[in-house]
Design a protein around this motif. Structure first.
Motif, PDB file in Angstrom:
ATOM      1  N   SER A 315       0.905  -1.267   0.304  1.00  0.00           N
ATOM      2  CA  SER A 315      -0.003   0.117   0.147  1.00  0.00           C
ATOM      3  C   SER A 315       0.883   1.243   0.094  1.00  0.00           C
ATOM      4  CB  SER A 315      -0.943   0.029   1.071  1.00  0.00           C
ATOM      5  OG  SER A 315      -1.678  -0.916   1.146  1.00  0.00           O
ATOM      6  N   ARG A 321       3.154   1.071  -7.055  1.00  0.00           N
ATOM      7  CA  ARG A 321       2.029   0.870  -5.988  1.00  0.00           C
ATOM      8  C   ARG A 321       0.755   0.458  -6.930  1.00  0.00           C
ATOM      9  NH1 ARG A 321      -2.887   2.483  -3.962  1.00  0.00           N
ATOM     10  NH2 ARG A 321      -3.388   2.256  -1.835  1.00  0.00           N
ATOM     11  N   VAL A 325      -5.512  -1.042  -4.032  1.00  0.00           N
ATOM     12  CA  VAL A 325      -5.191  -2.059  -3.056  1.00  0.00           C
ATOM     13  C   VAL A 325      -6.425  -2.336  -1.997  1.00  0.00           C
ATOM     14  CG1 VAL A 325      -3.435  -2.403  -1.228  1.00  0.00           C
ATOM     15  CG2 VAL A 325      -2.834  -1.132  -3.341  1.00  0.00           C
ATOM     16  N   CYS A 348      -4.378   0.978   2.738  1.00  0.00           N
ATOM     17  CA  CYS A 348      -5.093   0.422   1.446  1.00  0.00           C
ATOM     18  C   CYS A 348      -6.327   1.452   1.095  1.00  0.00           C
ATOM     19  CB  CYS A 348      -5.421  -0.672   1.729  1.00  0.00           C
ATOM     20  SG  CYS A 348      -6.305  -1.158   3.113  1.00  0.00           S
TER      21      CYS A 348
END
Length: 410
Positions: A315, A321, A325, A348
């Motif tokens: 996260s 990234r 997420v 997240c």
């Protein structure tokens, strides 16, 4: 799959009873079934049981005046989106491959203008016989989909290929065939990285710390997003499950192994952290089996070290990234509050929260809440396959695919 239907032809064989399970599983997926029961199939299951589960009349006789007046075998053969033969016996395969039409099932197969899926089940010698292999090849050349049977012990006492595939695998194949007709692949071009199952943290060569996670929910999610066209990498701890179709598998043992595999699999568009990762590991793993100390039988001291936080690590990455997420929060109390706190703490985008104080871990069903930054959606208790489908459709919507929006609405 809303408003989709199949015509299910049930052949004669001990595996016929599983056709009843298939009808129920497809109903859970909003796929309706109208059924033809062959004369041989009726030796194993009854028209009443088929009709009760499907909610439709069960057809049995080509020369039934009532049935022909009501539906007619030509219309019956074209009344569904897909024709499924399960179990497909050696006799049914032979009839279909060679154009025989001397009963309702074989006549329907000759008359249909819809795709056909055959699900074979028979004795290993019959499956391996040259005539059966020839018939299967003919059917496949003609455009008929024929699943491969499973291998294992059979009712006749022999062992080998010929067992009917598991009902969930058949239902997955039916869904895939139906989805292919729509051309709807709302997650095509997306790479989705998923973790599933438990991790094992070794105490010594024969003992480890772990948990009761079965991996069923993570595997179901992997299968669901793959069916929507995603390229899927599934990083799995040790479980007793077959890999989902069309998924790239990475098998691991420990939390550190899992994190390394996830970082290696990046970049990804979506990361779904379903695995029940052990929070701690023994700070020292013995290289030989630990023993009680002599006569005093003193227990060895157990010192623990903290495992890496996989969800937080992915996260909070600055590079690579994933755009979305998603974490899972398995709680035994204050589920929603703890899930919202976990989402902020881990960084997240979504949390799928569930209460695991009952039979969820290792069970077939789940009751979850989808916690986002703006909302909390409470989903009713449902089987894990349906949870997976719903989450896959929500992901498609979040990624801005209009086909995903339609799937979610259905």
């Amino acid at each position: 799959m809303s408003n989709k239907s199949i015509l299910l032809i049930i052949g004669g064989g001990i595996a016929a009873y599983k056709s009843l399970e298939l009808i129920r599983e497809l109903a859970r997926r909003d796929v309706k079934a109208r059924c033809i029961l062959t004369k041989a199939g009726a030796e194993f299951v009854t028209p009443l049981s088929v009709s009760a589960l499907s909610g439709e009349k069960c057809y049995t006789d080509l020369f039934s005046l009532d049935d022909e007046a009501e539906m007619g075998h030509i219309q019956l053969s074209r009344s569904a989106d897909l024709v499924v033969v399960c179990p497909a016996t050696a006799d049914l395969l032979a009839k279909a491959a060679n154009g025989h039409a001397n009963d309702l099932a074989s006549t329907t197969l000759m008359a249909t203008d819809k795709p056909v899926l055959m699900v074979p089940a028979m004795n290993v010698r019959m499956w391996e016989h040259a005539a059966t292999r020839r018939n299967v090849e003919t059917l496949r050349r003609d455009g008929v989909a024929v699943m491969e049977p499973d291998e294992g012990a059979m009712a006749c006492g022999e062992f080998g290929p010929g067992r009917l595939p598991e009902v969930l695998a058949i239902a997955d194949e039916v869904e895939e065939q139906l989805a292919a007709q729509n051309g709807a692949k709302p997650l095509e071009g997306q790479h989705i990285l998923i973790t599933a199952g438990p991790t094992r943290e070794p105490l010594d060569p024969v003992r480890y710390l772990s948990n009761h996670s079965s991996g069923k929910q993570g595997y179901a999610i992997a299968a669901a997003v793959a069916r929507l066209g995603a390229r899927v990498t599934l990083v799995s701890g040790p479980v007793a499950l077959a890999p989902p179709k069309g998924v790239d598998m990475v098998n691991v043992e420990t939390a550190r192994d899992m994190l390394k595999a996830c970082e290696t699999a990046l970049p990804a568009d979506v990361f779904i952290s379903v695995a029940a990762v052990a929070d701690w590991r023994p700070s020292i793993s013995a290289n030989k089996k630990l023993k009680l100390k002599d006569e005093g039988k003193t227990l060895p001291a157990l010192s623990l070290a903290e495992n890496p936080d996989i969800l937080a690590t992915i996260s909070k990455k600055r590079k690579n990234r994933p755009g979305l997420v998603i974490g899972f929060a398995a709680e035994t109390h204050d589920v929603e509050a703890l899930a919202q706190a976990k989402m902020k703490r881990k960084g997240c985008d979504w949390i799928v929260a569930n209460d695991v104080s009952g039979d969820v871990m290792g069970g077939a069903e789940n009751e979850v809440s989808l916690v986002t930054r703006d909302n909390v959606e409470h989903w009713p208790r449902m089987d894990k396959t349906t949870v997976a489908r719903n989450l896959a459709n929500r992901i498609a919507v979040a990624l801005g695919n209009p086909d995903g929006q339609q799937l979610a609405a259905e």
